[in-house]
Design a protein around this motif. Structure first.
Motif, mmCIF file in Angstrom:
data_model
loop_
_atom_site.group_PDB
_atom_site.id
_atom_site.type_symbol
_atom_site.label_atom_id
_atom_site.label_comp_id
_atom_site.label_asym_id
_atom_site.label_seq_id
_atom_site.Cartn_x
_atom_site.Cartn_y
_atom_site.Cartn_z
ATOM 1 N N ASP A 54 -0.925 -4.025 -17.973
ATOM 2 C CA ASP A 54 -2.069 -3.356 -17.367
ATOM 3 C C ASP A 54 -1.586 -2.455 -16.226
ATOM 4 O O ASP A 54 -0.685 -2.808 -15.466
ATOM 5 N N LYS A 55 -2.195 -1.295 -16.124
ATOM 6 C CA LYS A 55 -1.760 -0.320 -15.116
ATOM 7 C C LYS A 55 -2.173 -0.721 -13.715
ATOM 8 O O LYS A 55 -1.573 -0.273 -12.728
ATOM 9 N N ASP A 56 -3.198 -1.561 -13.591
ATOM 10 C CA ASP A 56 -3.733 -1.875 -12.260
ATOM 11 C C ASP A 56 -3.599 -3.343 -11.869
ATOM 12 O O ASP A 56 -3.532 -3.649 -10.679
ATOM 13 N N VAL A 57 -3.597 -4.246 -12.840
ATOM 14 C CA VAL A 57 -3.593 -5.682 -12.541
ATOM 15 C C VAL A 57 -2.229 -6.265 -12.885
ATOM 16 O O VAL A 57 -1.832 -6.301 -14.053
ATOM 17 N N ALA A 58 -1.514 -6.718 -11.880
ATOM 18 C CA ALA A 58 -0.183 -7.289 -12.096
ATOM 19 C C ALA A 58 -0.276 -8.569 -12.917
ATOM 20 O O ALA A 58 -1.144 -9.409 -12.688
ATOM 21 N N ARG B 160 -1.108 -8.925 -16.009
ATOM 22 C CA ARG B 160 -1.980 -8.842 -17.174
ATOM 23 C C ARG B 160 -1.343 -7.942 -18.223
ATOM 24 O O ARG B 160 -0.920 -6.841 -17.913
ATOM 25 N N THR C 20 -3.117 -13.240 -19.646
ATOM 26 C CA THR C 20 -3.275 -13.219 -18.199
ATOM 27 C C THR C 20 -3.298 -14.628 -17.629
ATOM 28 O O THR C 20 -3.614 -15.586 -18.330
ATOM 29 N N GLU D 99 -5.071 -14.887 -14.708
ATOM 30 C CA GLU D 99 -6.226 -14.754 -13.817
ATOM 31 C C GLU D 99 -7.216 -15.885 -14.063
ATOM 32 O O GLU D 99 -7.618 -16.121 -15.192
#
Length: 527
Positions: free
Chosen positions: A81-85, A87, A113, A115
Motif C-alpha cells: 500500500d502506498k500510504d499504510v505501512a 499493508r 495486514t 491492522e
C-alpha cells in the motif's frame, strides 16, 4: 498478519472469437501488472506462459493450464500500500475456461495486514475497468459498464423494473432518482459507478420516470425525490422494503450525507460480491489453479517417463504449491471466523432490541386495558452503571440503541456520573430525536445542560458497522473545556440511522438513534 478478502468479480468476455477475446483480456491484465511489478516483466509473461518475478517486496506470478479441452491463465500480483505501512494488496485474476465456451473472468482483491481495525472504501482494481473497455465484460447477458446508465423513456423504466424482479439477476442495482426534471444527482454517481463496476449496476432515473417504479412496486419499495435505493438480488413487488436500503433526499442533503451514501454502497457491493459468489465455482483462486497446473505437469512427466531429476523438481514444486495453498486457506478461515463473531454480535443486538420492543408493546397493551392514554412513566434514572442498560432498554427501545461495544463499555466505565449520562440520553431520545424527525433547528453545539454540548465529531468522525451496514459516527455528546480526567470527561459517540416506511402522504418515518460508542473517556474507544 491476516488476509482479508475485499471483493470478488465474476464475469464473461463479450464477443464471438473466444481465443482472441482471452488473449486481449490477458494482455490488459499484464499491462496493469507491469505498472506495479517494479521492473519489466519477463518475456515469458507476454507469451502467456508461467513466470515469477520478485522485486523489493513486490511479487508477480502467473501459471497457465493448456489441454485439448481447457485453456486457463491465472495471474497474482502483490504490491505494498502506498500510504499504510505493512499493508499489502494482492490481486488474483483468472481468465479462460473450456476452449469451446465463452471465456470467464474472475478476480479477487485481498489485503494482507496486521491492522486491528481494517477499514477502507472498496474500489474495483484497474484490470476490471480496462477489460470493461476492452474487450468488454458481461454478466447475465447484460453489458457491464463503469458509468451510470441513464433511463430515457418509459420503456427503459419498465425494462429496469423487469430486471429488478428477474430471479436470474445476480448483481445489486443502485437506483439514483433525480430530484426534479432539471436536477442533478445528489450523490457522485460517476465515482460510485467506477468503484462498483462489475459488482453492481448504477442507474439514473429522471424525476418524470420515477412514477413507473412507484406504480409497479408501490411507494414503500420505490425511490423518488432525489433518493437512492439499493435493490438486492431476489427483489419482488412483495418483498420486505427494509431489505433494500433507501437513502432519502433529506439525509443526502445533510452534511456529508451524500458522501456517506456512496461509501455505504461501495462497502455493500464489495460485501455482496463475496457473500453471493462461490469460491471454486463462480470465482477461481490463484492457488488452486497453480496447484492444478503442477499436478498436470507431474502427471505428464510420469507419462513421458521423464528423468528422475525432473520428476523430483516437479514434485518439490507441487509440494510447495500445496503448502502455500494450505497457508492461504488457513488465513481465509481466520477471516471467516471474524465474520462469524460479527454475525453473532448482530444476532445478540437483534435479540436485545426485540426484547426491549416487546416490553414496550406490553406496556402499551396494559395502558389500553386500563383505559389510560399513556403507559406507565419511564423508570427512574439509574444511579449505578449496573442499572443503565436495563433502564435504557425499558425507556427508549425504539429511539436509542447500543452497539455490542457500547454495551460492554457501560458496564464499568471510568466516568462516574451515570445519572448525567442518562440525562444526556434522555435529551437524545426526546429533543434531538424530535428535531431530526420533525425539524426544528440546528443541533450543532446545542447545550444539553451546563457544561454538556451536542456537537459534530469533525476530525474525530469514524466509520462503524451496524447490523451489517457501514455508518459514519459523526456526532457526540461531550463535556466542554479541556477536561482530561477520565472520571469527569464524557464522550458519547453516536449516529442517526433513518429507516423509512412511506405509506400515505404525509410520510411516516421510523428513525433510530444508535449510540455507537459510549466512551466515557476522551481517549478510550473500544472496537
Amino acid at each position: 498478519m491476516r488476509d482479508i478478502e475485499v471483493l470478488r468479480v465474476s464475469a464473461q468476455l463479450e464477443g464471438e472469437d473466444y481465443t482472441a477475446l482471452a488473449a486481449v483480456a490477458r494482455n490488459e491484465a499484464l499491462k496493469w501488472a507491469k505498472r506495479r511489478a517494479g521492473r519489466e516483466l519477463p518475456q515469458a509473461a507476454w507469451q502467456m506462459q508461467d513466470f515469477e518475478l520478485l522485486v523489493g517486496g513486490r511479487s508477480s506470478s502467473a501459471v497457465r493450464i493448456e489441454t485439448e479441452k481447457l485453456d486457463l491463465w491465472a495471474l497474482r500480483a502483490e504490491d505494498p500500500d502506498k500510504d499504510v505501512a505493512g499493508r499489502v494488496w494482492a490481486t488474483e485474476i483468472v481468465i479462460g475456461g473450456e476452449v469451446t465456451s465463452r471465456p470467464h473472468v474472475s478476480l479477487r482483491l485481498i489485503a494482507s495486514t496486521a491492522e486491528p481495525n481494517f477499514s477502507i472504501q472498496p474500489h474495483v482494481p484497474g484490470p476490471v475497468l480496462q477489460m470493461i473497455e476492452n474487450p468488454g465484460l458481461i454478466r447475465g447477458a447484460r453489458w457491464l459498464t463503469s458509468e451510470p446508465v441513464t433511463l430515457r423513456t418509459e420503456n427503459d423504466a419498465e425494462d429496469l423494473c423487469d430486471h429488478l424482479e428477474d430471479p436470474e439477476r445476480r448483481l445489486p442495482v443502485f437506483v439514483i432518482a433525480l430530484p426534479d426534471s432539471a436536477g442533478k444527482p445528489l450523490v457522485d454517481e460517476a465515482l460510485l459507478a467506477r468503484a462498483v463496476a462489475a459488482l453492481a449496476r448504477v442507474v439514473l432515473v429522471p424525476a418524470e420516470l420515477t412514477w413507473v417504479l412507484t406504480k409497479r412496486f408501490g411507494k414503500t419499495r420505490s425511490v423518488f425525490n432525489g433518493g437512492v435505493r439499493a435493490y438486492l438480488r431476489g427483489f419482488t413487488a412483495n418483498d420486505d422494503p427494509f431489505r433494500h436500503r433507501l437513502f432519502l433526499e433529506t439525509s443526502l442533503r445533510d452534511t456529508n450525507g451524500a458522501v456517506a451514501c456512496v461509501r455505504s454502497l461501495r462497502v455493500l457491493a464489495a460485501e455482496l460480491s463475496i457473500s453471493e459468489t462461490r469460491l471454486g465455482k463462480d470465482v477461481l483462486d490463484f492457488a488452486s489453479v497453480r496447484t492444478a497446473s503442477r499436478k498436470l505437469r507431474k502427471t505428464d512427466l510420469v507419462r513421458r517417463v521423464a528423468p528422475d531429476e525432473e520428476l523430483l523438481k516437479t514434485a518439490e514444486e507441487l509440494v510447495e504449491s500445496l503448502e502455500k495453498q494450505l497457508e492461504e486457506k488457513d488465513k481465509e478461515i481466520d477471516g471467516y471466523l471474524l465474520e462469524v463473531e460479527a454475525t453473532e454480535d448482530r444476532a445478540r443486538v437483534a435479540e436485545q432490541e426485540n426484547r426491549s420492543l416487546l416490553f414496550r408493546v406490553r406496556q402499551l397493551q396494559a395502558a389500553l386495558i386500563d383505559g389510560t392514554l399513556t403507559p406507565e412513566e419511564n423508570p427512574p434514572l439509574p444511579k449505578v452503571w449496573s442499572e443503565f442498560t436495563d433502564w435504557l432498554d425499558q425507556s427508549y427501545p425504539d429511539k436509542v440503541l447500543l452497539t455490542p461495544a457500547a454495551r460492554r463499555m457501560v458496564r464499568s466505565p471510568e466516568f462516574e456520573d451515570v445519572t448525567l449520562v442518562a440525562r444526556s440520553v434522555v435529551w437524545l431520545a426526546t429533543i434531538q430525536h424530535d428535531r431530526r424527525a420533525n425539524g426544528g433547528g440546528s443541533l450543532r453545539d446545542v447545550q444539553i445542560e451546563n457544561g454538556i454540548l451536542n456537537s459534530p465529531c469533525g476530525g474525530d468522525t469514524y466509520s462503524v458497522d451496524w447490523k451489517g451496514r457501514r455508518y459514519d459516527v459523526d456526532w457526540h455528546v461531550k463535556t466542554g473545556g479541556n477536561v482530561r480526567d477520565p472520571k469527569r470527561c464524557l464522550r458519547i459517540y453516536y449516529f442517526w440511522e433513518p429507516e423509512t416506511q412511506q405509506t400515505e402522504p404525509p410520510r411516516v418515518c421510523r428513525r433510530l438513534i444508535v449510540i455507537s460508542y459510549a466512551a466515557m473517556s476522551s481517549v478510550s474507544r473500544a472496537a
